[in-house]
Design a protein around this motif. Sequence first.
Motif, PDB file in Angstrom:
ATOM      1  N   CYS A   1      45.394  63.521  39.081  1.00  0.00           N
ATOM      2  CA  CYS A   1      44.663  61.570  39.570  1.00  0.00           C
ATOM      3  C   CYS A   1      46.504  61.578  39.091  1.00  0.00           C
ATOM      4  N   ASN A   2      46.363  60.829  40.485  1.00  0.00           N
ATOM      5  CA  ASN A   2      47.868  59.371  41.287  1.00  0.00           C
ATOM      6  C   ASN A   2      47.475  58.288  40.534  1.00  0.00           C
ATOM      7  N   LEU A   3      48.713  57.461  39.822  1.00  0.00           N
ATOM      8  CA  LEU A   3      48.041  56.047  39.808  1.00  0.00           C
ATOM      9  C   LEU A   3      49.309  55.554  41.032  1.00  0.00           C
ATOM     10  N   THR A   4      48.533  54.755  42.180  1.00  0.00           N
ATOM     11  CA  THR A   4      48.818  54.488  42.932  1.00  0.00           C
ATOM     12  C   THR A   4      48.731  52.931  42.576  1.00  0.00           C
TER      13      THR A   4
ATOM     14  N   THR B   1      51.233  58.273  36.393  1.00  0.00           N
ATOM     15  CA  THR B   1      49.628  59.437  37.115  1.00  0.00           C
ATOM     16  C   THR B   1      49.546  58.759  35.406  1.00  0.00           C
ATOM     17  N   VAL B   2      48.155  59.087  35.049  1.00  0.00           N
ATOM     18  CA  VAL B   2      46.603  58.644  33.852  1.00  0.00           C
ATOM     19  C   VAL B   2      46.585  59.669  33.571  1.00  0.00           C
ATOM     20  N   ASP B   3      45.936  59.887  32.379  1.00  0.00           N
ATOM     21  CA  ASP B   3      45.836  61.324  31.212  1.00  0.00           C
ATOM     22  C   ASP B   3      43.936  61.205  32.403  1.00  0.00           C
ATOM     23  N   PHE B   4      43.243  62.052  32.223  1.00  0.00           N
ATOM     24  CA  PHE B   4      41.707  62.493  32.480  1.00  0.00           C
ATOM     25  C   PHE B   4      40.605  61.170  31.250  1.00  0.00           C
ATOM     26  N   ASP B   5      39.920  60.838  31.673  1.00  0.00           N
ATOM     27  CA  ASP B   5      39.063  59.611  31.378  1.00  0.00           C
ATOM     28  C   ASP B   5      39.175  58.654  31.107  1.00  0.00           C
ATOM     29  N   THR B   6      40.771  57.848  31.731  1.00  0.00           N
ATOM     30  CA  THR B   6      41.078  56.914  31.206  1.00  0.00           C
ATOM     31  C   THR B   6      40.826  55.834  32.647  1.00  0.00           C
TER      32      THR B   6
ATOM     33  N   GLY C   1      40.587  65.477  39.284  1.00  0.00           N
ATOM     34  CA  GLY C   1      41.731  64.480  39.716  1.00  0.00           C
ATOM     35  C   GLY C   1      41.698  63.008  40.935  1.00  0.00           C
ATOM     36  N   SER C   2      40.706  62.980  40.786  1.00  0.00           N
ATOM     37  CA  SER C   2      40.126  62.039  41.718  1.00  0.00           C
ATOM     38  C   SER C   2      39.493  60.918  41.048  1.00  0.00           C
ATOM     39  N   TRP C   3      39.418  59.283  41.346  1.00  0.00           N
ATOM     40  CA  TRP C   3      38.411  58.645  40.324  1.00  0.00           C
ATOM     41  C   TRP C   3      37.381  57.855  41.248  1.00  0.00           C
ATOM     42  N   THR C   4      36.563  57.042  40.056  1.00  0.00           N
ATOM     43  CA  THR C   4      35.259  56.387  40.245  1.00  0.00           C
ATOM     44  C   THR C   4      36.107  55.460  41.476  1.00  0.00           C
ATOM     45  N   GLU C   5      34.968  54.583  42.083  1.00  0.00           N
ATOM     46  CA  GLU C   5      35.093  53.777  42.805  1.00  0.00           C
ATOM     47  C   GLU C   5      35.829  54.327  43.562  1.00  0.00           C
ATOM     48  N   ARG C   6      35.730  53.621  44.955  1.00  0.00           N
ATOM     49  CA  ARG C   6      36.982  53.187  46.027  1.00  0.00           C
ATOM     50  C   ARG C   6      37.771  52.238  45.397  1.00  0.00           C
ATOM     51  N   GLU C   7      39.859  52.827  45.906  1.00  0.00           N
ATOM     52  CA  GLU C   7      40.778  52.432  45.979  1.00  0.00           C
ATOM     53  C   GLU C   7      39.818  51.204  46.305  1.00  0.00           C
TER      54      GLU C   7
END
Length: 555
Positions: A181-184, A198-203, A230-236
């Motif tokens: 999961c990358n923090l963009t 980056t952030v940890d899982f479930d953050t 490694g993906s995000w919930t919700e759309r960017e």
Amino acid sequence: MSWTSLLADEDPPIIVVPPDPVKFAGPLELDVVVDYSEWEDDIIENAIDASPPVVLHLSSINGVAVTGGRTTIFQEGNHVLGYTSTDQAGNENRFSLQLTVKVIRCQALPLPNEGVADPVVGSDDCNVGAVLGSTCKISCDDGFHLSSDKKYFTCMARSAFNTLGEWVGESSQIECFPNQCNLTAVTNGYISGCSGVTVDFDTTCQFICQEGYMDEDGRTRQARRCLEDGSWTERELRCQATQCRGPLALADGMVIPSEVCEYDVYIPFNTSCSFRCISGFLLIGPSYSVCLADGSWSTRNVSSNCEDIQAPHFTSYCPQYIEEIAEEGQRSKVIDFHPPSAVDNSGNVTVTRLRGPEPNTLFSEGHHVTTYKAVDLSGNAALCNINISLTVKRCTVPQAPISGSLVQCDWIYGATCEYQCNSGYELIGSSQRRCETDDNLLAYWDVPPPICEVVKCPALKTNDNVIKSGCVDDVEEGFGTVCSLYCPVGFSSSGSNISRCQSDGTWDVNDFTCQGAYTPSNPLNNDLMQGFLVIGNGFVSVVGRRMDITHPSEL
């Protein structure tokens, strides 16, 4: 009054019923708009009646009487069209046609493991089936990502009369692989509650637009949670001004209507901009985009581009064949030719020599191939071969004469061949031959080949009483002949008893002589000496008897 006027027309019109019409719905359509004249004009034209013209009336559709205007839109299925034909005498004939409306559909889109399909164009369920023209996007379940970004498939027709369509996509091999999961960073916004790359899982992070910005859905903030794949919930969250921005551009293509989509900075809501590529290019991505009410485009997450699929074209004839003949006395030649030129639909093409000799360079005898390559900016390429053949004309291979040899000899056109004889032989004919060509460029020798004849020495002249062996009186002898000389019994000899015929036609030595009679001092009588020849100062038997006397001093 004529007989015709006395006979009333009581027969209804005879109608030639055409084949039942079949119509296929267009892309994304479940119905068709029909043009009745396609069959009605033929029915009226082919009607047979004594009181023309015949009037045709659509009286019912699927058994329901037609009143007022008749519909031109028909849904998928079979529709019975009831007609009444009436002639000028009022006679009627009723008949019907069956109009069949067919819709082309594709079966469920084949999916990779852990894959799902969603409609992009059309509203059908891609996992069950879709109508012609529907476009579906393949994605992966949670925990997986696609192996390729080519994920769009469109339902296309197999043939003109087949209702079963087929899925046509950009790639036939798509798989779902596990993600991370990358923090963009948020353009025109910021992130709250998280920091770093980056952030940890479930953050859970808050993505927030700056004041005056919103995403295409009208949101100003969005909470997103990092999933285990490694993906995000919700759309960017994409923060942008709340307007449909323009103008739109498509490289190697056009956006229609161009006066709005390609020039206006702000494009009105509900405007549909269609993307079209010029000849030789293939559209990749959606074929249109619509400005939505919230100031966003319907294709906000998808881009369209024109991909060059057409190779350059050589304007000169390819392949080319060039045949040359070497100049007199040469095995190579400078040959010049024009490199081919090419054009391309993109307007940008580069022609380079891939391999082979350059123009205006020295070519050796044989076949040579120079290959040129034309490449456009997309990597589409075409090849052109220039075939150059250089021929060296040759005479027949000369042979050395018997008892002779060849020196400084070549047999290409314009070359000369020198002949010489071995020592003791004389050359008969020309010592030099030249390879020429006739009007038909056929090579030939200018003179016949010479021969070598042995040199002759004149008959060897000897003094009186000399006996010759190996040569004959009054006859010329050939080079190398060895003549042995002897004296009769009772004569003494002097000089060389062997003479050889030399290469210049002379005898090497001729000084052998026989002098007087020889009488030995020992008591041997003359009868004993008869039957012997004197060779030098010794005796040799010639009658089968042998004496051990080898020199007169031994007698």
